[in-house]
Design a protein around this motif. Structure first.
Motif, mmCIF file in Angstrom:
data_model
loop_
_atom_site.group_PDB
_atom_site.id
_atom_site.type_symbol
_atom_site.label_atom_id
_atom_site.label_comp_id
_atom_site.label_asym_id
_atom_site.label_seq_id
_atom_site.Cartn_x
_atom_site.Cartn_y
_atom_site.Cartn_z
ATOM 1 N N GLY B 300 1.002 -1.163 0.194
ATOM 2 C CA GLY B 300 0.054 -0.015 -0.048
ATOM 3 C C GLY B 300 0.692 1.393 0.025
ATOM 4 O O GLY B 300 2.027 1.240 0.111
ATOM 5 N N LEU B 301 0.247 2.285 -0.203
ATOM 6 C CA LEU B 301 1.076 3.556 -0.292
ATOM 7 C C LEU B 301 0.957 4.168 1.081
ATOM 8 O O LEU B 301 0.624 3.674 2.009
ATOM 9 C CB LEU B 301 0.240 4.694 -1.216
ATOM 10 N N GLN B 302 2.031 4.983 1.290
ATOM 11 C CA GLN B 302 2.103 5.764 2.670
ATOM 12 C C GLN B 302 0.748 6.174 3.142
ATOM 13 O O GLN B 302 -0.005 6.870 2.377
ATOM 14 C CB GLN B 302 3.191 6.809 2.638
ATOM 15 N N GLY B 303 0.358 5.885 4.437
ATOM 16 C CA GLY B 303 -0.990 6.365 4.586
ATOM 17 C C GLY B 303 -1.896 5.526 4.625
ATOM 18 O O GLY B 303 -2.968 5.825 4.751
ATOM 19 N N ALA B 304 -1.742 4.449 3.803
ATOM 20 C CA ALA B 304 -2.816 3.541 3.307
ATOM 21 C C ALA B 304 -3.575 2.875 4.882
ATOM 22 O O ALA B 304 -4.391 2.257 4.713
ATOM 23 C CB ALA B 304 -2.523 2.363 2.292
#
Lengths: 321, 528
Positions: B300-304
């Motif tokens: 996942g992306l950062q902050g997902a």
């Protein structure tokens, strides 16, 4: 090697003061003077053992001096009341001592719960309770002095003035508390947890340590130590007033810091704290024995020693890097 | 790589922006750099590559005036130079962005960017201009953080971007970046690279330290490899493959970078089943199953919300709704202690801030999580030390002494210590959050080996990683998160970078994947 120096620092200072005292006055090393110094160190010393736990856990307790005065006041009033109900003076004293111990631990728990669950900084919480206890004791004494009934006092007297094999009772208690504190801080999981919480609370939490519990217990240990110091203090004068225990918090913190415990937490030394308490008393004693420096400058000399101690510790810490 | 860069390095009429000749550096009796030659040209991105402890950071500190070399010389734009201090270097446009962030957390973004060089209008600070300039700088980095926000309130990635904005606002001639992408997502890294390419086109000389070989392949013009404080080689980036780079770094062939981890049987026991979990930390509706003896990747992306989900599962943060079943029984972990009792261990990605007590010795760190094991009433120091020695051997922890401080270990060894610490409770389920962040290739492949060992012992492992290659190389299934939800669980040959990125950005399964594979992505609804 460096760690050894750190541990030895307060002991070297203590040794230097002993040599200095001997050079100034031949009577300095007499049994009488030594017993006097140890006995007088025991109040601050016992409180400072508790403070070592609180400070190692990364907190601070400013309320201990007021707390001692408040506990002393409540104990005296409690025992005076009980005295009218029973003729068994030992029972009155025992009940008073227990009440002091319970009150001390409750006061510590309160500081702890406000800091952790209330999420208020320990400095603020204990600044508040410091004012509350000081004001309460003044109120209870109606601005004057609370005095222990003389019958009770004569039963209670030996707790301060008594001795075993020539060693004063307060010194025995001080030594016992120091050994106990040392073992708990250095040889139990709780002691390890205290120092870990002080070093980095996040790491402690991620290591499944219940950080709130650790801190509350540290405050309760502090409360119990204050109660113990008060229990041996009450028979000394048999009274409590608004001026009882004034500035004890600063002396206790000073003893801890001189002893090499880090003010920011994470690292505590009970042995150092004991040395620190002795150093503070020795300074006053030596100033009494000499005319070179006015006795009125006691506080100033103590202040210089505190700053010098921390300065030296920091120097050593840097070299380690 | 494109060949436009070669002209820079090859043209003899351009002087290097910074040149180091015969640099030696010793700390006391320990020599860390031996006779290093290094130069960087204006308009060049020069990557510095090496394992932890190879001397990259020390070299960069010497070049930027933070440290003095024991011997050797520097030349700035061709003129012999001695940096008296970092300030002296900075005034000549030498800017170093450290590995550790150096921001004043309680000040705003704008105040940080202009810290020490505030723009003034008369006596007062001109906030309007500073804000405007900060905005422009951040926009170039595609960083959406507000310029008036407090730095402490931002994500680590945004903080890194602010550090970069701060550096670039100083009109750098030579820019050093020490592992700038360690905390960035692939997308953020792309924005950073865009900026670096622009700075390069403006003639800035850039020195880039990273462990991530594919990044170096993308961005670098030339590569200098250090090993054990010695200069191994300097080569044009396009002339080497990633394998070559790895070989140069470690000095041996890295066969089988990822170990073989068998895919568990479809009918394997489900050891952990999470359904409909929501939290106040941004998890909306997360569900997944973990099978016995498998590696489940989390991408996942950062902050997902990957870390937020795991931290809630082990009781660090409260779960508002949802259920967790362990081996078929409903469980509730109110504290990390509860999860520990249930033999679930979590390895944090914040090794220095949340994992290790940097100022304490190795044994203290090692035993902290499993302390009960060594305690009856008193801590049994002998047993503790014996367990440490065994773990140090098992995890190949290279330390001068068990009494040394955790903070003075190299990144790779710190990570091994942390791994040993969480595994000491003998967990059944192990959650590893960025287990190889910021560590060198050698230590990385060792950690992959440890993961394979855990699985072969029948334990289940969850791996959270921002490195897709790592996720793909290790996992038998990959759960992908997007905005607090698990948007898909990929299996078998669905596990490709493209497919993961589609789910990570909320696009869902590609139609291509449907064509190529007989199975389609399992969505949350289907497994719960």
């Amino acid at each position: 090697m460096i760690i050894n120096w750190k541990a030895a620092g307060p002991l070297i200072a203590l040794g230097a003061l002993l040599v200095l005292g001997t050079l100034i006055n031949g009577n300095f090393l007499s049994t009488g003077n030594m017993t006097n110094i140890l006995t007088r160190s025991s109040f601050i010393g016992i409180i400072a053992i508790g403070a070592t736990f609180v400070i190692s856990s990364g907190s601070i307790d400013l309320s201990v001096g007021s707390m001692a005065a408040f506990i002393a006041g409540v104990m005296i009033m409690f025992m005076n009341t009980l005295k009218d109900l029973t003729d068994l003076m030992w029972l009155v004293v025992l009940a008073g001592v227990l009440a002091g111990a319970v009150l001390g631990m409750f006061a510590g728990w309160l500081n702890g719960i406000l800091t952790t669950r209330g999420k208020i900084e320990a400095f603020i919480v204990t600044l508040g309770t410091m004012g509350i206890y000081r004001s309460l004791v003044t109120y209870l004494a109606d601005g004057g002095t609370l005095s222990l009934n003389s019958q009770v006092r004569s039963m209670y007297r030996p707790v301060y003035y008594g001795d075993i094999l020539g060693i004063p009772f307060p010194v025995i208690i001080f030594a016992a508390m120091a050994v106990l504190g040392y073992v708990v801080l250095n040889h139990t999981a709780y002691g390890r947890h205290v120092q870990s919480v002080g070093a980095n609370e996040h790491v402690a939490r991620y290591s499944a340590i219940s950080t709130d519990r650790v801190k509350i217990i540290a405050f309760m240990i502090q409360g119990a130590c204050v109660a113990m110091a008060t229990i041996i203090y009450v028979p000394r004068l048999g009274s409590a007033s608004s001026s009882t225990g004034v500035l004890w918090e600063l002396e206790a913190i000073a003893a801890v810091i001189i002893g090499g415990t880090l003010l920011k937490g994470g690292y505590g030394r009970i042995g150092g704290t004991v040395a620190g308490a002795l150093i503070l008393t020795l300074i006053g004693n030596i100033l009494n024995l000499t005319d070179a420096i006015s006795n009125y400058l006691n506080g100033a000399v103590q202040g210089v020693i505190i700053i010098a101690a921390v300065f030296l510790q920091r120097g050593i810490g840097k070299k380690q890097k | 790589m494109s060949s436009s860069n070669d002209s820079i390095a090859n043209s003899l009429d351009v002087l290097p922006a910074l040149r180091a000749s015969g640099i030696n550096k010793s700390f006391g009796p320990i020599a860390v750099l031996h006779d290093i030659d290094f130069e960087v040209y204006p308009g060049e991105i020069h990557a510095l590559l090496g394992e932890n402890g190879a001397g990259k950071s020390t070299l960069v500190k010497i070049l930027a005036g933070f440290e003095q070399p024991t011997s050797g010389s520097l030349a700035f734009n061709g003129a012999p130079t001695v940096w008296d201090s970092m300030r002296d270097a900075e005034e000549n446009g030498i800017v170093l962005i450290h590995q550790e962030l150096n921001l004043a957390g309680l000040l705003s973004v704008e105040e940080n960017i202009f810290l020490g060089r505030e723009i003034k209008k008369g006596l007062f600070v001109d906030h309007t201009t500073m804000r405007k300039k900060s905005r422009t700088l951040l926009d170039q980095l595609e960083c959406r953080a507000s310029v008036t926000a407090r730095v402490d309130d931002l994500s680590v990635a945004d903080q890194q971007m602010i550090e970069i904005a701060k550096a670039t606002s100083r009109n750098a001639n030579v820019l050093f970046l020490d592992e700038p992408t360690a905390v960035l997502t692939p997308h953020e890294t792309k924005s950073l690279f865009k900026l670096l390419r622009r700075l390069k086109s403006e003639g800035v000389a850039i020195v880039f330290i990273s462990h991530k070989l594919d990044e170096i392949e993308q961005i670098a013009d030339r590569i200098t490899v250090l090993r054990d404080g010695k200069h191994i080689d300097t080569v044009p980036a396009h002339s080497v493959t990633k394998d070559d780079m790895a070989r140069l770094m470690v000095g041996r062939d890295l066969t089988e970078y990822f170990p073989h981890i068998p895919v568990p049987d479809k009918n394997a026991d489900i050891v952990l089943s999470v359904q409909g979990v929501a939290t106040d930390t941004g998890i909306v509706d997360a569900g997944f199953d973990l099978r016995r003896a498998e590696v489940l990747g989390f991408a996942g992306l950062q902050g997902a919300g990957r870390t937020a989900l795991m931290e809630a599962l082990i009781g660090l943060d409260p779960i508002t709704t949802g259920t967790i079943q362990q081996n078929g029984t409903t469980v509730k972990f109110k504290t990390p202690g509860d999860a520990k009792t249930a033999r679930i261990a979590y390895l944090t990605k914040d090794r220095k801030g949340k994992g290790l007590l940097l100022g304490n010795d190795l044994v203290h760190n090692f035993s902290l999580f499993a302390l009960e094991k060594f305690t009856r009433f008193f801590i049994n120091r002998k047993a503790e030390k014996a367990a440490f020695d065994a773990a140090a051997k098992q995890f190949d922890l290279r330390a001068a002494s068990p009494k040394m401080l955790a903070g003075s270990l190299s990144g790779g060894n710190q990570q091994k210590l942390l791994l040993a610490k969480v595994l000491e409770i003998n967990p059944d389920i192990i959650i590893l959050d960025e287990p190889t962040r910021g560590i060198d290739v050698g230590a990385k492949s060792q950690i992959y080996g440890f993961i394979a060992d855990l699985v072969s012992q029948g334990r289940s492992v969850i791996v959270l990683s921002s490195e897709l290659s790592e996720i793909i190389g290790l996992s038998s299934r990959v759960a992908v998160m997007h905005e607090g939800r698990i948007t898909g669980v990929l299996e078998g040959d669905q596990i490709t970078e493209e497919e993961i990125m589609r789910f990570a950005t909320g696009l869902g399964a590609s139609t291509d994947a449907g064509k190529n594979n007989t199975t389609t992505a399992t969505t949350v609804e289907e497994i719960s």
